[in-house]
Design an enzyme around this catalytic site. Structure first.
Site, PDB file in Angstrom:
ATOM      1  N   ASP A  23       2.627   3.554  -2.639  1.00 59.42           N
ATOM      2  CA  ASP A  23       3.673   2.803  -3.330  1.00 59.42           C
ATOM      3  C   ASP A  23       4.836   3.705  -3.747  1.00 59.42           C
ATOM      4  OD1 ASP A  23       1.709   0.919  -3.204  1.00 59.42           O
ATOM      5  OD2 ASP A  23       1.785   0.378  -5.309  1.00 59.42           O
ATOM      6  N   HIS A  64       0.315   6.690  -4.666  1.00 55.21           N
ATOM      7  CA  HIS A  64       1.774   6.733  -4.673  1.00 55.21           C
ATOM      8  C   HIS A  64       2.284   7.913  -3.852  1.00 55.21           C
ATOM      9  CE1 HIS A  64       0.456   4.690  -8.395  1.00 55.21           C
ATOM     10  NE2 HIS A  64       1.504   3.916  -8.188  1.00 55.21           N
TER      11      HIS A  64
END
Length: 476
Positions: free
Chosen positions: A180, A341
């Site tokens: 992400d 992430h």
């Protein structure tokens, strides 16, 4: 004046200097750090080693200085096509950013533009639940909404999901790999290289503001056969937005990806996992199927990698959390989706140097695949322009969006990059993601905090100005 690419690189570098707890105390209070002291403390840290230049786990802390920003230049030209699927359109002409064509970066776009008015027509005839926006996307910040979480399918307060949400991989010991908050520079030099070296695919949940800042990286992710998905324009808690703001956040991100790649994703991930039946209905109406991360009986499948640049965890602590995830996953009768992430180099180093290897060498080993692959969704069905009629990726099954709400298994104190909970325990990156398990069970609603690196417009200007000044002063 510095070009956009230089400003974007400066912004990405300086974002790590000022982390924001998005919902702790519900004031978006900044977590200020003594950067000079951190640099002095990190000076003695061992340098990275090996092909991917990964530091020892003990050295990965919030004080670890970032390496040199990789040079960004896509090897693909306009007209090239990905080889991963046959009916992909050619890449459009090289993207050139013009500020007048886009909303302000990292801010919720205005809703009175011609573009948003046109996208709002996609909601015509769609039954959007009459659920008022939450005050700030947190359970503590809106007790009234929290009390109605089950009937509204609010994932933040209880991990409630819809039958159309993708929350796990069906096959046991299969990890749906996703990242992400990008695209971002260190993904290019480390994550993509690692995935290529190990013949792996992943799903990238991209933020519109990053897409227009780093189009070359997005192209390289896409052309390598990875899946591209929507993660909003500015990474806000979605339940706190109006329907018009939701359309603007989704619409501008779709448009950015389509402009750069020539394809429009059919999936999305809500920042912090903050989604309810109203948000689901708007997303489904715009052709975007929600993907969240798995919630198991012992907590969320959240690596907590975002806690390390935030100064809340060490790298070793984040890895310990991840080992617990793998242990929990091995006992389940289905696969799982993990929250990771790729915005900060620390997060990338943890994934490339430790998380991915731990999964591949686990006994039994896990199969690592992009989320579409683990769901048996053909790659062409991950995009609107190439989707087959009636395909899983095209959202044709999303009638009465959010009506099949179920509860994910108990997660007591799991934290993660969820939207805020009654414990106010957690925080995440500027653009985080979510996925959860719909296998039933109960949830205490604790540990559902979300925090992020939300930088308001004035703060963005301040960060960029400081970075530019530092460059000219020779201090960065």
């Amino acid at each position: 004046m510095l070009p956009l690419s230089a400003l974007s690189a400066l912004l990405a570098t300086t974002l790590s200097l000022e982390l924001v707890d998005a919902h702790g105390a519900h004031g978006h209070a900044h977590v200020h750090r003594d950067v000079a002291q951190e640099r002095r403390d990190a000076a003695a840290a061992p340098s990275g080693t090996g092909k991917y230049n990964i530091p020892p786990l003990s050295a990965i802390t919030s004080g670890l200085p970032a390496g040199a920003t990789p040079t960004l230049s896509s090897t693909f030209s306009a007209g090239a096509k990905p080889t991963a699927y046959s009916n992909a359109p050619a890449l459009p002409a090289k993207f050139v950013f013009n500020a007048g064509d886009w909303p302000v970066l990292d801010q919720i776009p205005p809703t009175d533009s011609d573009q948003v008015k046109e996208w709002l027509k996609e909601l015509d005839g769609v039954d959007i639940p009459d659920i008022r926006p939450t005050k700030d996307g947190s359970c503590d910040g809106d007790p009234e909404a929290a009390a109605q979480a089950q009937q509204n399918g609010w994932w933040t307060c209880g991990s409630y999901t819809s039958g159309n949400d993708i929350v796990q991989c069906p096959e046991k010991n299969t990890w749906g790999v996703s990242f992400d908050d990008g695209p971002a520079p260190y993904c290019e030099s480390k994550v993509l290289q690692y995935l290529s070296d190990h013949d792996l695919t992943a799903t990238f949940f991209t933020v519109g503001s990053r897409v227009v800042s780093y189009p070359e990286i997005l192209i390289d992710e896409y052309m390598a056969g990875h899946e591209i998905s929507v993660h909003t324009w500015s990474h806000p808690p979605l339940t706190s937005l109006t329907n018009e703001q939701l359309v603007a956040e989704f619409g501008w991100t779709r448009h950015a990806i389509q402009t750069v790649l020539g394809v429009t994703p059919t999936t999305m991930r809500p920042p912090y996992g903050d989604i309810d039946n109203r948000v689901r209905a708007v997303a489904n109406a715009m052709g975007l199927r929600p993907i969240i991360w798995t919630t198991g009986s012992q907590g969320d499948f959240d690596t907590n990698d975002w806690r390390v640049p935030a100064g809340q965890h060490t790298g070793q602590e984040a890895f310990d959390v991840f080992e617990g995830i793998l242990g929990q996953a091995a006992s389940m009768d289905h696969g799982f989706i993990v929250l990771e992430h790729d915005l900060f180099e620390i997060e990338v180093d943890l994934s490339v140097g430790y998380f991915l290897d731990a999964a591949l060498t686990h006994n039994p080993p896990f199969k690592l695949e992009s989320i579409g692959r683990c769901m048996n969704i053909a790659l062409n069905n991950m995009y609107q322009e190439t989707a087959d009629a009636g395909s899983a990726g095209s959202n044709t099954t999303t009638t009465a969006a959010g009506s099949n709400t179920s509860k994910a298994p108990s997660s007591t104190g799991s934290g993660g990059s969820k939207a805020p909970s009654s414990t106010g325990s957690s925080s995440s990156n500027p653009s985080t993601s979510a996925s959860t398990n719909s296998s039933g069970g109960s949830s205490s609603g604790s540990g559902n905090a979300a925090a992020g690196l939300l930088v308001p417009g004035s703060a963005v200007l301040g960060v960029v100005a400081a970075a530019v000044a530092a460059v000219f002063a020779g201090s960065l």
